[in-house]
Write a protein that holds these residues in place. Structure first.
Motif, PDB file in Angstrom:
ATOM      1  N   ALA A  91       0.859  -1.165   0.053  1.00 53.54           N
ATOM      2  CA  ALA A  91       0.242   0.177  -0.063  1.00 53.54           C
ATOM      3  C   ALA A  91       0.667   1.201  -0.051  1.00 53.54           C
ATOM      4  O   ALA A  91       1.774   1.336   0.776  1.00 53.54           O
ATOM      5  N   LEU A  92       0.374   2.312  -0.654  1.00 51.60           N
ATOM      6  CA  LEU A  92       1.029   3.578  -0.972  1.00 51.60           C
ATOM      7  C   LEU A  92       0.126   4.466  -0.630  1.00 51.60           C
ATOM      8  O   LEU A  92      -0.645   4.962  -1.507  1.00 51.60           O
ATOM      9  N   PRO A  93      -0.026   4.991   0.305  1.00 49.60           N
ATOM     10  CA  PRO A  93      -0.823   6.135   0.990  1.00 49.60           C
ATOM     11  C   PRO A  93      -0.281   7.788   0.598  1.00 49.60           C
ATOM     12  O   PRO A  93       0.622   8.031   1.342  1.00 49.60           O
ATOM     13  N   VAL A  94      -0.869   8.153  -0.685  1.00 48.91           N
ATOM     14  CA  VAL A  94      -0.573   9.293  -1.080  1.00 48.91           C
ATOM     15  C   VAL A  94      -1.319  10.427  -0.260  1.00 48.91           C
ATOM     16  O   VAL A  94      -0.572  11.775  -0.091  1.00 48.91           O
ATOM     17  N   VAL A  95      -2.848  10.135  -0.198  1.00 49.28           N
ATOM     18  CA  VAL A  95      -3.172  11.183   0.604  1.00 49.28           C
ATOM     19  C   VAL A  95      -2.450  11.535   1.954  1.00 49.28           C
ATOM     20  O   VAL A  95      -2.158  10.368   2.741  1.00 49.28           O
ATOM     21  N   PRO A  96      -2.490  12.595   2.401  1.00 52.54           N
ATOM     22  CA  PRO A  96      -1.590  13.048   3.463  1.00 52.54           C
ATOM     23  C   PRO A  96      -2.051  12.265   4.857  1.00 52.54           C
ATOM     24  O   PRO A  96      -3.151  12.175   5.084  1.00 52.54           O
ATOM     25  N   THR A 110       6.901  14.128  -6.019  1.00 49.56           N
ATOM     26  CA  THR A 110       6.583  14.718  -7.303  1.00 49.56           C
ATOM     27  C   THR A 110       5.923  13.409  -7.928  1.00 49.56           C
ATOM     28  O   THR A 110       5.869  12.146  -7.536  1.00 49.56           O
ATOM     29  N   PRO A 111       5.248  13.712  -9.358  1.00 50.42           N
ATOM     30  CA  PRO A 111       4.709  12.655  -9.960  1.00 50.42           C
ATOM     31  C   PRO A 111       5.629  11.377 -10.233  1.00 50.42           C
ATOM     32  O   PRO A 111       5.571  10.520 -10.263  1.00 50.42           O
ATOM     33  N   GLN A 112       7.011  12.000 -10.567  1.00 55.47           N
ATOM     34  CA  GLN A 112       8.090  11.229 -10.954  1.00 55.47           C
ATOM     35  C   GLN A 112       8.510  10.297  -9.819  1.00 55.47           C
ATOM     36  O   GLN A 112       8.452   8.858  -9.947  1.00 55.47           O
ATOM     37  N   ILE A 113       8.417  10.755  -8.662  1.00 55.28           N
ATOM     38  CA  ILE A 113       8.673   9.828  -7.470  1.00 55.28           C
ATOM     39  C   ILE A 113       7.702   8.926  -7.112  1.00 55.28           C
ATOM     40  O   ILE A 113       7.800   7.691  -6.817  1.00 55.28           O
ATOM     41  N   ILE A 114       6.415   9.424  -7.236  1.00 54.27           N
ATOM     42  CA  ILE A 114       5.121   8.407  -7.070  1.00 54.27           C
ATOM     43  C   ILE A 114       5.349   7.270  -8.308  1.00 54.27           C
ATOM     44  O   ILE A 114       5.224   6.229  -7.860  1.00 54.27           O
ATOM     45  N   ALA A 115       5.520   7.490  -9.276  1.00 52.43           N
ATOM     46  CA  ALA A 115       5.582   6.721 -10.324  1.00 52.43           C
ATOM     47  C   ALA A 115       6.722   5.550 -10.257  1.00 52.43           C
ATOM     48  O   ALA A 115       6.661   4.519 -10.146  1.00 52.43           O
ATOM     49  N   GLN A 116       7.739   6.212  -9.930  1.00 55.72           N
ATOM     50  CA  GLN A 116       9.113   5.303  -9.602  1.00 55.72           C
ATOM     51  C   GLN A 116       8.918   4.427  -8.250  1.00 55.72           C
ATOM     52  O   GLN A 116       9.173   3.264  -8.402  1.00 55.72           O
ATOM     53  N   LEU A 117       8.050   4.846  -7.221  1.00 57.61           N
ATOM     54  CA  LEU A 117       7.872   4.014  -5.956  1.00 57.61           C
ATOM     55  C   LEU A 117       6.822   3.008  -6.322  1.00 57.61           C
ATOM     56  O   LEU A 117       7.013   1.665  -6.063  1.00 57.61           O
ATOM     57  N   ILE A 118       5.849   3.216  -7.221  1.00 60.08           N
ATOM     58  CA  ILE A 118       4.873   2.356  -7.574  1.00 60.08           C
ATOM     59  C   ILE A 118       5.579   1.283  -8.308  1.00 60.08           C
ATOM     60  O   ILE A 118       5.351  -0.040  -8.214  1.00 60.08           O
ATOM     61  N   GLN A 119       6.591   1.519  -9.090  1.00 62.27           N
ATOM     62  CA  GLN A 119       7.275   0.519 -10.064  1.00 62.27           C
ATOM     63  C   GLN A 119       8.200  -0.290  -9.228  1.00 62.27           C
ATOM     64  O   GLN A 119       8.145  -1.498  -9.399  1.00 62.27           O
ATOM     65  N   ASP A 120       9.043   0.504  -8.474  1.00 61.69           N
ATOM     66  CA  ASP A 120      10.088  -0.242  -7.723  1.00 61.69           C
ATOM     67  C   ASP A 120       9.795  -0.886  -6.541  1.00 61.69           C
ATOM     68  O   ASP A 120      10.161  -2.273  -6.295  1.00 61.69           O
ATOM     69  N   PRO A 160      -8.086  13.192  -6.860  1.00 63.55           N
ATOM     70  CA  PRO A 160      -7.772  13.313  -8.326  1.00 63.55           C
ATOM     71  C   PRO A 160      -6.838  13.962  -9.039  1.00 63.55           C
ATOM     72  O   PRO A 160      -6.277  13.640  -9.692  1.00 63.55           O
ATOM     73  N   THR A 161      -6.426  15.507  -8.344  1.00 62.07           N
ATOM     74  CA  THR A 161      -5.374  16.063  -8.957  1.00 62.07           C
ATOM     75  C   THR A 161      -4.074  15.278  -8.760  1.00 62.07           C
ATOM     76  O   THR A 161      -3.393  15.331  -9.613  1.00 62.07           O
ATOM     77  N   ILE A 162      -3.777  14.401  -7.805  1.00 65.75           N
ATOM     78  CA  ILE A 162      -2.756  13.515  -7.823  1.00 65.75           C
ATOM     79  C   ILE A 162      -2.733  12.512  -8.945  1.00 65.75           C
ATOM     80  O   ILE A 162      -1.623  12.488  -9.445  1.00 65.75           O
ATOM     81  N   TRP A 163      -3.744  12.080  -9.242  1.00 67.27           N
ATOM     82  CA  TRP A 163      -3.691  11.081 -10.323  1.00 67.27           C
ATOM     83  C   TRP A 163      -3.855  11.545 -11.782  1.00 67.27           C
ATOM     84  O   TRP A 163      -3.199  11.027 -12.547  1.00 67.27           O
ATOM     85  N   MET A 164      -4.066  13.090 -11.930  1.00 66.43           N
ATOM     86  CA  MET A 164      -4.065  13.441 -13.225  1.00 66.43           C
ATOM     87  C   MET A 164      -2.403  13.761 -13.430  1.00 66.43           C
ATOM     88  O   MET A 164      -2.270  13.691 -14.564  1.00 66.43           O
ATOM     89  N   ALA A 165      -1.959  14.429 -12.536  1.00 66.57           N
ATOM     90  CA  ALA A 165      -0.389  14.657 -12.586  1.00 66.57           C
ATOM     91  C   ALA A 165       0.316  13.291 -12.699  1.00 66.57           C
ATOM     92  O   ALA A 165       1.062  13.245 -13.503  1.00 66.57           O
ATOM     93  N   LEU A 166      -0.147  12.234 -12.192  1.00 67.00           N
ATOM     94  CA  LEU A 166       0.593  10.897 -12.480  1.00 67.00           C
ATOM     95  C   LEU A 166       0.472  10.324 -13.497  1.00 67.00           C
ATOM     96  O   LEU A 166       1.354   9.995 -14.489  1.00 67.00           O
TER      97      LEU A 166
END
Length: 290
Positions: A219-224, A252-262, A272-278
Motif C-alpha cells: 500500500a502507498l498512501p499518497v493522501v496525507p 512529485t509525480p516522478q517519485i510516485i511513479a518510481q515508487l509504484i514501479q520499484d 484526483p489532482t494527484i492522479w491527473m499529474a501521475l
C-alpha cells in the motif's frame, strides 16, 4: 463471549506478533529506509516511553506537523498507546489557523519535520500549551532555534525502552486522534476519533466492497497522514500486515511513479489532482505499473 476493548495499540501489537518481518518502506530527505514491523514496534514503544517521560498524560494531545513517513506512522500508535490523542495538523492551513488549532486542542508536545520547522520557529510564541518540540530528522544535529525545549526524535528514541508496555486500561470510547477542518467558513473545527471508531474503520477498509486491503497488498498512501488519517490506511495496513510504502516529503509525480514501479505497489490512494499529474507522468515516461 469475550468482551475485548477495541484500541489502537492492539493494531500494532498484532503486526508485531504475526507480521514481524513484513516491511514499512519510508522515503525521507536522505533516501529510502526499510523497517520491519518488529522494528517499527520497538521504535513506537520507545516513542511512547519518551512522550511519557516528557510528561504527556492520559487524555492530553500530542501534535504532528509532518509528511508521510515511518516516524509519523510511529506517532500514530505511540500517542494513543499511552492514552493520549494524536492531533495531526494540516500543514496547508493558514498559519493563523495552525496556531488556533494547536491552542484549541491544547497540544502538549509537537512533533515536526525538519523542513517544516522554520514555520514552527516563526510561530512558536503563539502556542500557549506546547511544552516540548520534537524534530523528526535524519540529521545528527538539531536546527538552530530560540526554542529551549527542543529535542531530537532519534536521540529521544535512543534513550527510551523498546519493551515499553502500552497502557492496558484504555477505554475504547476515549479519544485516540483528532484533526481540524480547513475552515471553509470561520475558524477550523475539531473532529475527534475514538479508539473504537478507528478500529471499526480498519475493519471496513478490509471489506471486499471498499478498499479490500489485505496482508498480500503493498500500500502507498499518497493522501496525507495529516488529512483524515490518510483515510485510515496506515492503521488498517499495520493491522492487516500490509507492506506500507511512505512517499515522504514534497513528492512529485516522478517519485510516485518510481515508487509504484520499484516497490510493486498494489493499492494506493489520493485525490484526483494527484492522479491527473501521475497520468501525465506515465504518458511521458516508461514505467511498469502492472
Amino acid at each position: 463471549m469475550m468482551n475485548v476493548q477495541l484500541t489502537v495499540p492492539s493494531l500494532l501489537e498484532r503486526a508485531e506478533k504475526f507480521y514481524s518481518k513484513k516491511q514499512v518502506v519510508s522515503r525521507t530527505h536522505s533516501g529510502i529506509h526499510r523497517f520491519t514491523y518488529k522494528q517499527i514496534g520497538e521504535r513506537t514503544r520507545k516513542l511512547a516511553h519518551a512522550l511519557e517521560k516528557l510528561g504527556v498524560q492520559k487524555g492530553e494531545r500530542v501534535a504532528t506537523l509532518a509528511w508521510n513517513h515511518h516516524r509519523h506512522l510511529e506517532a500514530y500508535f505511540a500517542a494513543p498507546g499511552i492514552g493520549a490523542a494524536l492531533h495531526t495538523i494540516n500543514l496547508r492551513l493558514f498559519p493563523e489557523h495552525i496556531a488556533f488549532s494547536i491552542n484549541h486542542a491544547e497540544d502538549k508536545v509537537l512533533l515536526v519535520d525538519e523542513d517544516l520547522f522554520p514555520l514552527v520557529e516563526k510561530m512558536h510564541h503563539l502556542f500557549k500549551t506546547v511544552k516540548a518540540y520534537i524534530v523528526m530528522t535524519d540529521k545528527a544535529t538539531l536546527p538552530d532555534s530560540s526554542i529551549e525545549a527542543l529535542y531530537s526524535y532519534e536521540e529521544l528514541l535512543a534513550e527510551s525502552n523498546p519493551s515499553y508496555q502500552f497502557a492496558k486500561d484504555i477505554d475504547e470510547n476515549a479519544s485516540a486522534g483528532m484533526c481540524y477542518t480547513s475552515a471553509t467558513t470561520g475558524k477550523p473545527k475539531g473532529v475527534v476519533y475514538s479508539h473504537r471508531a478507528i478500529v471499526l474503520h480498519c475493519f471496513a477498509l478490509g471489506l471486499a466492497d471498499t478498499t479490500a486491503i489485505s496482508e498480500k497488498d503493498i500500500a502507498l498512501p499518497v493522501v496525507p497522514m495529516f488529512h483524515v488519517n490518510a483515510w485510515g490506511l496506515p492503521f488498517a495496513a499495520t493491522w492487516f500486515g500490509t507492506t506500507q510504502v511512505m512517499p515522504g516529503p514534497q513528492f512529485t509525480p516522478q517519485i510516485i511513479a518510481q515508487l509504484i514501479q520499484d516497490e510493486k505497489v498494489t493499492i494506493t490512494a489520493g485525490v484526483p489532482t494527484i492522479w491527473m499529474a501521475l497520468l501525465n507522468e506515465l504518458e511521458k515516461g516508461n514505467y511498469n505499473t502492472s
